[in-house]
Design a protein around this motif. Structure first.
Motif, PDB file in Angstrom:
ATOM      1  N   ARG A  95      -2.859   5.600   3.722  1.00 43.49           N
ATOM      2  CA  ARG A  95      -2.586   4.699   2.596  1.00 43.49           C
ATOM      3  C   ARG A  95      -3.154   3.304   2.832  1.00 43.49           C
ATOM      4  O   ARG A  95      -3.537   2.607   1.889  1.00 43.49           O
ATOM      5  CB  ARG A  95      -1.083   4.612   2.347  1.00 43.49           C
ATOM      6  CG  ARG A  95      -0.487   5.900   1.792  1.00 43.49           C
ATOM      7  CD  ARG A  95       1.007   5.767   1.565  1.00 43.49           C
ATOM      8  NE  ARG A  95       1.568   6.982   0.969  1.00 43.49           N
ATOM      9  CZ  ARG A  95       2.865   7.150   0.723  1.00 43.49           C
ATOM     10  NH1 ARG A  95       3.727   6.185   1.007  1.00 43.49           N
ATOM     11  NH2 ARG A  95       3.291   8.278   0.180  1.00 43.49           N
ATOM     12  N   CYS A  96      -3.155   2.891   4.101  1.00 45.62           N
ATOM     13  CA  CYS A  96      -3.627   1.540   4.426  1.00 45.62           C
ATOM     14  C   CYS A  96      -4.499   1.612   5.672  1.00 45.62           C
ATOM     15  O   CYS A  96      -4.011   1.475   6.797  1.00 45.62           O
ATOM     16  CB  CYS A  96      -2.429   0.616   4.655  1.00 45.62           C
ATOM     17  SG  CYS A  96      -2.875  -1.082   5.064  1.00 45.62           S
ATOM     18  N   TYR A 134       0.819  -1.212   0.000  1.00 47.50           N
ATOM     19  CA  TYR A 134       0.000   0.000   0.000  1.00 47.50           C
ATOM     20  C   TYR A 134       0.859   1.272   0.000  1.00 47.50           C
ATOM     21  O   TYR A 134       0.334   2.374   0.127  1.00 47.50           O
ATOM     22  CB  TYR A 134      -0.918   0.014   1.226  1.00 47.50           C
ATOM     23  CG  TYR A 134      -1.951  -1.082   1.225  1.00 47.50           C
ATOM     24  CD1 TYR A 134      -3.202  -0.887   0.650  1.00 47.50           C
ATOM     25  CD2 TYR A 134      -1.674  -2.320   1.800  1.00 47.50           C
ATOM     26  CE1 TYR A 134      -4.154  -1.900   0.645  1.00 47.50           C
ATOM     27  CE2 TYR A 134      -2.618  -3.341   1.799  1.00 47.50           C
ATOM     28  CZ  TYR A 134      -3.852  -3.125   1.226  1.00 47.50           C
ATOM     29  OH  TYR A 134      -4.792  -4.135   1.207  1.00 47.50           O
TER      30      TYR A 134
END
Length: 369
Positions: A73-74, A59
């Motif tokens: 992002r994750c 990610y």
């Protein structure tokens, strides 16, 4: 082996690099984390990722990014607090395996090291087989995977260890070194960071072959002292030996703050604690130094350092703090501050290395890798 009239010692160097070490230790110790995106570090606004599992890296989560960005992002990422004592314990077990093959072990960090196995305790002529055996033992005895690079010098071995990650290895044989370096993207050269890579692009240098077309004079003119280094490494010339007893060039301590600091009074308060921590590290290792450096990172992430060299060695927190205070007042901070650090260099452990000419290893017709 002779390159450009220079005798290059043919050594058998292995660079072992643990795969996502901190995160892998956490997944090993807590089976519930296996197969999940894990970040070692702080999840809070000012937190920083120290290491990320391969599941998280998919990610775009990487070490040194903020915990906030990692979460963005994750969203499913799991944060765990670092346990450095545990990492050191595992690192020592890994090094004990290394020492069964050679005493020439140069640790770079808890998770990586160089090994010179030209002449090894097992009498095995193949560095490739030794690397494979070491990696298998780390997995069987400890439960972690490692990657390795094998070649004639530290520079090429370091680059090669990143090729087949995770849990792989790559050997660059003596006759393959030049072609390997010529085909390499310049940003993959160990030691060429983002800024230097951008500068090289501006000079039309995108690969090792492009770098090789530039003369020594050209590289020194445009890249200073590093120019000579770049000129030689692309030709496979890197004669640095594996040094078992690496002494630190500097010792430091730093802190990232949950809230930006705007007042120098608050900065001095933080520097007092940092100087105290630095003193502990210095006294624990019986180290003193002459050059004190103050590191300031602003809320804009711009970084600034200010240094002063004394005429005597210091390790006392009061003397360190006084110099750090003087450096702080040299110039008013340009913005609010998110990080402060103090480091000591020009240490009493520094020794001038003897400049002895390289003695090439006597190589038989078959030099097995």
């Amino acid at each position: 082996m002779e390159v450009d009239g220079i005798n290059i010692p043919l050594r058998k160097i292995i660079h072992v690099d643990m795969d996502a070490f901190y995160a892998s230790v956490e997944q090993m110790d807590n089976p519930e984390l296996k197969g999940k995106p894990v970040a070692v570090g702080g999840a809070e606004k000012r937190g920083v990722v120290s290491a990320a599992s391969y599941e998280a890296r998919k990610y775009g989560v990487r070490s040194a990014i903020s915990g906030y960005l990692a979460k963005k992002r994750c969203p499913d990422i799991i944060f765990v607090k670092p346990r450095f004592e545990r990492y050191r314990e595992i690192s020592q077990k890994i090094r004990n395996i290394f020492y069964e093959y050679t005493d020439l072990v140069e640790p770079l960090a808890l998770d990586e090291a160089y090994l010179d196995v030209t002449q090894n305790k097992k009498g095995n002529p193949s560095a490739t087989k030794i690397a494979r055996e070491i990696r298998k033992r780390i997995f069987d005895e400890i439960g972690l995977t490692a990657s390795a690079g094998i070649s004639i010098n530290k520079f090429v071995a370091k680059i090669a260890s990143d090729y087949n990650k995770p849990n792989g290895q790559k050997t660059v044989n003596p006759e393959e070194v030049i072609n390997f370096l010529e085909q390499l993207d310049i940003k993959k050269f160990y030691g060429v960071g983002k800024v230097t890579a951008e500068k090289m692009y501006q000079h039309g240098i995108f690969t090792g072959l492009d770098l090789k077309t530039k003369s020594l004079e050209y590289l020194e003119t445009h890249f200073g002292k590093s120019g000579s280094h770049y000129y030689h490494i692309v030709r496979g010339i890197h004669t640095s030996e594996v040094k078992p007893h690496r002494t630190p060039k500097s010792v430091g301590a730093e802190r990232t703050f949950s809230e930006n600091l705007t007042s120098e009074i608050f900065m001095l308060e933080k520097l007092t604690n940092i100087a105290q921590e630095l003193e502990k590290r210095l006294k624990k290792n019986n180290i003193a130094g002459k050059t004190i450096t103050l590191k300031i990172k602003y809320s804009t992430f711009e970084q600034q350092t200010r240094s002063k060299t004394l005429s005597y060695f210091v390790a006392d927190k009061h003397l360190i703090l006084e110099t750090a205070k003087e450096l702080l007042y040299q110039q008013k901070p340009e913005d609010s501050v998110r990080l402060l650090g103090i480091s000591l260099s020009n240490l009493n452990t520094d020794k001038k290395e003897k400049q002895t000419p390289e003695k090439p290893i006597q190589v038989q017709l078959k030099f097995e890798f």
